[in-house]
Motif scaffolding. Structure first.
Motif, short mmCIF file in Angstrom:
data_model
loop_
_atom_site.label_atom_id
_atom_site.label_comp_id
_atom_site.label_asym_id
_atom_site.label_seq_id
_atom_site.Cartn_x
_atom_site.Cartn_y
_atom_site.Cartn_z
N UNK A 138 0.79 -1.21 0.00
CA UNK A 138 0.00 0.00 0.00
C UNK A 138 0.82 1.26 0.00
N UNK A 139 0.50 2.16 0.93
CA UNK A 139 1.14 3.48 0.97
C UNK A 139 2.42 3.48 1.81
N UNK A 140 2.96 2.31 2.13
CA UNK A 140 4.21 2.27 2.89
C UNK A 140 5.43 2.43 2.01
N UNK A 141 5.31 2.17 0.71
CA UNK A 141 6.45 2.16 -0.22
C UNK A 141 7.47 1.09 0.14
N UNK A 187 -2.92 9.19 14.88
CA UNK A 187 -2.03 8.30 14.14
C UNK A 187 -1.04 9.09 13.29
N UNK A 188 -1.51 10.15 12.67
CA UNK A 188 -0.61 11.02 11.89
C UNK A 188 0.47 11.62 12.79
N UNK A 221 -9.64 7.15 4.11
CA UNK A 221 -8.76 8.08 4.81
C UNK A 221 -7.40 8.12 4.12
N UNK A 222 -6.87 9.30 3.84
CA UNK A 222 -5.65 9.41 3.03
C UNK A 222 -4.40 8.84 3.69
N UNK A 223 -4.39 8.70 5.01
CA UNK A 223 -3.20 8.18 5.67
C UNK A 223 -3.18 6.69 5.86
N UNK A 224 -4.27 6.01 5.57
CA UNK A 224 -4.34 4.56 5.78
C UNK A 224 -3.46 3.84 4.77
N UNK A 248 -4.23 1.27 -1.40
CA UNK A 248 -4.13 0.73 -0.04
C UNK A 248 -3.82 -0.76 -0.11
N UNK A 249 -2.90 -1.21 0.73
CA UNK A 249 -2.55 -2.63 0.74
C UNK A 249 -3.62 -3.46 1.43
N UNK A 250 -3.74 -4.70 1.01
CA UNK A 250 -4.64 -5.66 1.65
C UNK A 250 -3.83 -6.81 2.21
N UNK A 251 -3.98 -7.01 3.53
CA UNK A 251 -3.37 -8.14 4.23
C UNK A 251 -4.48 -9.12 4.54
N UNK A 252 -4.38 -10.32 3.98
CA UNK A 252 -5.45 -11.32 4.13
C UNK A 252 -5.12 -12.25 5.29
N UNK A 253 -5.97 -12.22 6.31
CA UNK A 253 -5.75 -13.10 7.47
C UNK A 253 -6.77 -14.24 7.46
#
Length: 326
Positions: free
Chosen positions: A7-10, A137-138, A165-168, A195-200
């Motif tokens: 996602x937005x972590x780069x 969180x920001x 939300x833009x920071x998620x 946004x990244x998706x982590x599948x649990x």
């Protein structure tokens, strides 16, 4: 193993990661040496993503990962943790002061100055729509306590609220061959937003290994015993919320759809990883053998027709009971 940007972590992470709930609690006893062995086996097999939480064994899972990182300083591992379930599940508890206290504890447990990713851990639904929560969180990002933040959710509506939300950076959600609802709106929305998706729970708490019978039992301290009715936490975390006996039948149908010699568990993990929008799948492991088998799914070629079979099995066994629930 194939890597994808989270996602937005780069930051890139392996398409099959390691969920470490088992290393903390609620799955029966796992001693520290076995836990460290599972972590090492995962890294040796190409896993670069560990998912944990501050409440897994009251921090035990985080502390074991911290020990592994100290003893394996060359390991390039992205560690995602979670916060928010150490206190009352009251939206008023989700404050900057508590966030700082919770993340400081996780930083100590993991032995790091900055947490790679912190996820709100399935908080009360109003939290996902509270401006002050995202402001806090920001602030943690600005302070350098965390590099990025995401959410772990129970429902589609919670996921969509966070994605807006833009920071998620990421959303973690239950997604497997027995829980297909994220395909409808969550995965497309996450793709569009970056946004990244982590599948649990990719194996539905082991059901999709097709190794259980209707009379299979689990230890008293295993959530597959004590949380079947959802009395401890959301029942969707245990067997993905499906009735156990029905799940056993559906798992046999899933296994029957595979060619001879192809692992149902590996196929279930690989199927989730292949869905457009999924960044990483996080099966858990209690030992080296399980960790190696899970990681091997990252290079498995899906059998022809499996996707169609997954949808047919879902429609037959689960859609009516589950699709509108989460």
């Amino acid at each position: 193993m194939l890597q994808r940007t989270l996602g937005r972590t780069d930051r890139n992470v392996s398409i099959v990661g390691l969920g470490t709930w088992q290393l903390g609690a609620d799955w029966g006893d796992v001693d520290e040496s076995a836990a460290l062995d599972a972590l090492g086996a995962s890294v040796d097999a190409g896993v670069t993503f560990f998912d944990t939480a501050d409440v897994y064994g009251d921090g035990r899972s985080e502390a074991i990962i911290g020990k592994f990182l100290r003893e394996n300083s060359s390991a390039d591992v992205f560690v995602a943790t979670k916060m928010g379930r150490r206190g009352p599940q009251d939206p008023a508890e989700f404050t900057l002061a508590n966030f700082r206290a919770w993340t400081d504890r996780s930083r100590r447990n993991l032995g790091v100055d900055t947490l790679d990713l912190v996820q709100l851990h399935c908080p009360p639904t109003p939290v996902f729509s509270t401006d002050a929560v995202y402001d806090a969180l920001d602030t943690l990002v600005e302070d350098g306590a965390i590099a990025a933040y995401g959410v772990s959710v129970e429902t589609e509506a919670e996921a969509l609220a966070a994605i807006a939300r833009p920071g998620t950076a990421s959303v973690q959600i239950v997604f497997n061959a027995f829980r297909l609802k994220p395909l409808d709106r969550v995965l497309p929305a996450a793709r569009d937003a970056g946004v990244g998706i982590i599948a649990r729970v990719p194996l539905a708490s082991g059901l999709l290994s097709a190794k259980y019978a209707k009379d299979t039992t689990f230890s008293a301290d295993d959530h597959r015993t004590y949380n079947r009715d959802g009395s401890a936490f959301d029942v969707g975390e245990t067997f993905a919320g499906v009735d156990f006996a029905t799940g056993v039948e559906a798992a046999q149908a899933f296994a029957a759809a595979l060619p001879d010699g192809v692992s149902p568990a590996a196929s279930a993990i690989a199927w989730v990883a292949a869905q457009d929008g999924v960044t990483s799948v996080i099966p858990g492991a209690r030992n080296r053998t399980q960790a190696e088998a899970n990681a091997a799914a990252g290079s498995l070629e899906l059998p022809d027709g499996l996707d169609s079979s997954v949808h047919q099995i879902y429609d037959e066994f689960f859609r009516a009971a589950l699709h509108e629930r989460w």
